[in-house]
Scaffold this motif. Sequence first.
Motif, PDB file in Angstrom:
ATOM      1  N   ILE A  33       0.860  -1.180   0.000  1.00  0.00           N
ATOM      2  CA  ILE A  33       0.000   0.000   0.000  1.00  0.00           C
ATOM      3  C   ILE A  33       0.895   1.228   0.000  1.00  0.00           C
ATOM      4  O   ILE A  33       2.067   1.167   0.396  1.00  0.00           O
ATOM      5  CB  ILE A  33      -0.950   0.051   1.223  1.00  0.00           C
ATOM      6  CG1 ILE A  33      -0.155   0.070   2.540  1.00  0.00           C
ATOM      7  CG2 ILE A  33      -1.940  -1.086   1.191  1.00  0.00           C
ATOM      8  CD1 ILE A  33      -1.006   0.353   3.763  1.00  0.00           C
ATOM      9  N   THR A  34       0.341   2.336  -0.463  1.00  0.00           N
ATOM     10  CA  THR A  34       1.060   3.606  -0.448  1.00  0.00           C
ATOM     11  C   THR A  34       0.521   4.452   0.690  1.00  0.00           C
ATOM     12  O   THR A  34      -0.692   4.692   0.776  1.00  0.00           O
ATOM     13  CB  THR A  34       0.901   4.350  -1.783  1.00  0.00           C
ATOM     14  OG1 THR A  34       1.395   3.520  -2.847  1.00  0.00           O
ATOM     15  CG2 THR A  34       1.685   5.651  -1.765  1.00  0.00           C
ATOM     16  N   LEU A  41       4.341   0.596   2.098  1.00  0.00           N
ATOM     17  CA  LEU A  41       4.314  -0.377   3.183  1.00  0.00           C
ATOM     18  C   LEU A  41       3.964  -1.723   2.567  1.00  0.00           C
ATOM     19  O   LEU A  41       2.988  -1.842   1.826  1.00  0.00           O
ATOM     20  CB  LEU A  41       3.279   0.014   4.235  1.00  0.00           C
ATOM     21  CG  LEU A  41       3.399  -0.645   5.617  1.00  0.00           C
ATOM     22  CD1 LEU A  41       4.720  -0.268   6.283  1.00  0.00           C
ATOM     23  CD2 LEU A  41       2.243  -0.237   6.504  1.00  0.00           C
ATOM     24  N   SER A  42       4.785  -2.734   2.858  1.00  0.00           N
ATOM     25  CA  SER A  42       4.624  -4.041   2.235  1.00  0.00           C
ATOM     26  C   SER A  42       4.247  -5.086   3.278  1.00  0.00           C
ATOM     27  O   SER A  42       4.580  -4.955   4.466  1.00  0.00           O
ATOM     28  CB  SER A  42       5.940  -4.445   1.550  1.00  0.00           C
ATOM     29  OG  SER A  42       5.759  -5.563   0.706  1.00  0.00           O
ATOM     30  N   LEU A  82       7.859  -3.760   8.612  1.00  0.00           N
ATOM     31  CA  LEU A  82       7.847  -2.417   9.194  1.00  0.00           C
ATOM     32  C   LEU A  82       8.568  -1.430   8.281  1.00  0.00           C
ATOM     33  O   LEU A  82       9.443  -1.819   7.489  1.00  0.00           O
ATOM     34  CB  LEU A  82       8.550  -2.434  10.551  1.00  0.00           C
ATOM     35  CG  LEU A  82       7.763  -2.940  11.762  1.00  0.00           C
ATOM     36  CD1 LEU A  82       8.683  -3.045  12.971  1.00  0.00           C
ATOM     37  CD2 LEU A  82       6.575  -2.040  12.069  1.00  0.00           C
ATOM     38  N   PRO A  83       8.241  -0.149   8.367  1.00  0.00           N
ATOM     39  CA  PRO A  83       9.022   0.849   7.631  1.00  0.00           C
ATOM     40  C   PRO A  83      10.516   0.663   7.897  1.00  0.00           C
ATOM     41  O   PRO A  83      10.926   0.369   9.024  1.00  0.00           O
ATOM     42  CB  PRO A  83       8.515   2.178   8.210  1.00  0.00           C
ATOM     43  CG  PRO A  83       7.099   1.874   8.602  1.00  0.00           C
ATOM     44  CD  PRO A  83       7.133   0.462   9.126  1.00  0.00           C
ATOM     45  N   ALA A 108      -1.983   0.165   8.025  1.00  0.00           N
ATOM     46  CA  ALA A 108      -1.935  -1.204   7.515  1.00  0.00           C
ATOM     47  C   ALA A 108      -3.176  -1.981   7.936  1.00  0.00           C
ATOM     48  O   ALA A 108      -3.762  -2.722   7.132  1.00  0.00           O
ATOM     49  CB  ALA A 108      -0.673  -1.901   8.022  1.00  0.00           C
ATOM     50  N   LEU A 109      -3.593  -1.818   9.174  1.00  0.00           N
ATOM     51  CA  LEU A 109      -4.798  -2.489   9.642  1.00  0.00           C
ATOM     52  C   LEU A 109      -6.026  -2.017   8.870  1.00  0.00           C
ATOM     53  O   LEU A 109      -6.897  -2.811   8.503  1.00  0.00           O
ATOM     54  CB  LEU A 109      -4.987  -2.243  11.139  1.00  0.00           C
ATOM     55  CG  LEU A 109      -4.025  -2.999  12.070  1.00  0.00           C
ATOM     56  CD1 LEU A 109      -4.114  -2.426  13.482  1.00  0.00           C
ATOM     57  CD2 LEU A 109      -4.353  -4.482  12.090  1.00  0.00           C
ATOM     58  N   ALA A 110      -6.086  -0.713   8.612  1.00  0.00           N
ATOM     59  CA  ALA A 110      -7.220  -0.169   7.870  1.00  0.00           C
ATOM     60  C   ALA A 110      -7.263  -0.720   6.440  1.00  0.00           C
ATOM     61  O   ALA A 110      -8.337  -0.944   5.878  1.00  0.00           O
ATOM     62  CB  ALA A 110      -7.148   1.357   7.844  1.00  0.00           C
ATOM     63  N   ALA A 111      -6.089  -0.952   5.867  1.00  0.00           N
ATOM     64  CA  ALA A 111      -6.020  -1.412   4.477  1.00  0.00           C
ATOM     65  C   ALA A 111      -6.249  -2.905   4.337  1.00  0.00           C
ATOM     66  O   ALA A 111      -6.892  -3.355   3.383  1.00  0.00           O
ATOM     67  CB  ALA A 111      -4.654  -1.047   3.888  1.00  0.00           C
TER      68      ALA A 111
END
Length: 302
Positions: A33-34, A41-42, A82-83, A108-111
């Motif tokens: 995600i961007t 973030l992967s 993590l970043p 990340a949780l939202a995505a």
Amino acid sequence: MTQTHTDLDEFGFLPNQALEQKVALPVVRRENITLADGRTLSALVYGTGAPRAFFVHGAGLNAHTWDRTILSLAEPAIAIDLPGHGESSWRNDGAYTPELLAPDLAAALAAWATGPVALIGHSLGGLAALLTAAHHPGTVSSLTLVDIVPGAGREGASGLAEFFRRLDFASVEDAVDHAMSFSLGGSREAARRGVLLNTRTRADGRIEWKHHMARIFSPSDDTPRVASDPEAGWRALEDVTVPVTLVAASRGFLSPDDITRFRAHQPHARVVTLDASHNVQEGAFVALAREISTDIPREVRP
């Protein structure tokens, strides 16, 4: 034939691991995600269906550190890089404090999560998970901290300085030799897997660590290290309202005083000690998966 990054399949180790553990091999894929500031973030997505557990690794590791634990858990799950680690973007400021990582974890949780999930964090990832559970309670059904409480682990982190004095290597095998000289990675085969998944080949052919933490810990690099605020973590721990489990390693970072203080801040939490060193997810993955499974939500809301 020695494996290199050119012929590396990051999922190529999983079939043998599943065979060794006598468990089914799930479908695994990588997604990205961007973030709002343009960073990437992967994450690794294991299994199909709504994720029931969300895993966050420690400093200097990556999402694959959870492979064996997630195979043993046998539930749909997500593990993020993590970043500054794995395939996720580095921060320009080199600041990887829990306070700065928690908003990215919330994104990340939202995505990727379709409802509240069991949130499991190891070491630095555990501190970021703690703040996320405190500040975004609706996204988390339970919190498991793996061998970490606020303020713990500083001696272990400082001990990495000598290991990261060397930041690049002539070959993968040279990097494996380096890891083995510090008694890291277990067998040579296991150490090679860890090195392959945690390094990359530069344009000049040299091998270097993927994660930014190598430069932050290294005495041969001037990347600044930004300190976090342990007291903010302790205050956040009191605000966590979902069930909390602390998994302590018998040969890990936590002292009896750390555990006593944890109990004072979360008197109803479950505390379990497993026979392992700090990276419990790699040394006691079956036992850790068993403990995590008790906190997996029975249903995930669509």
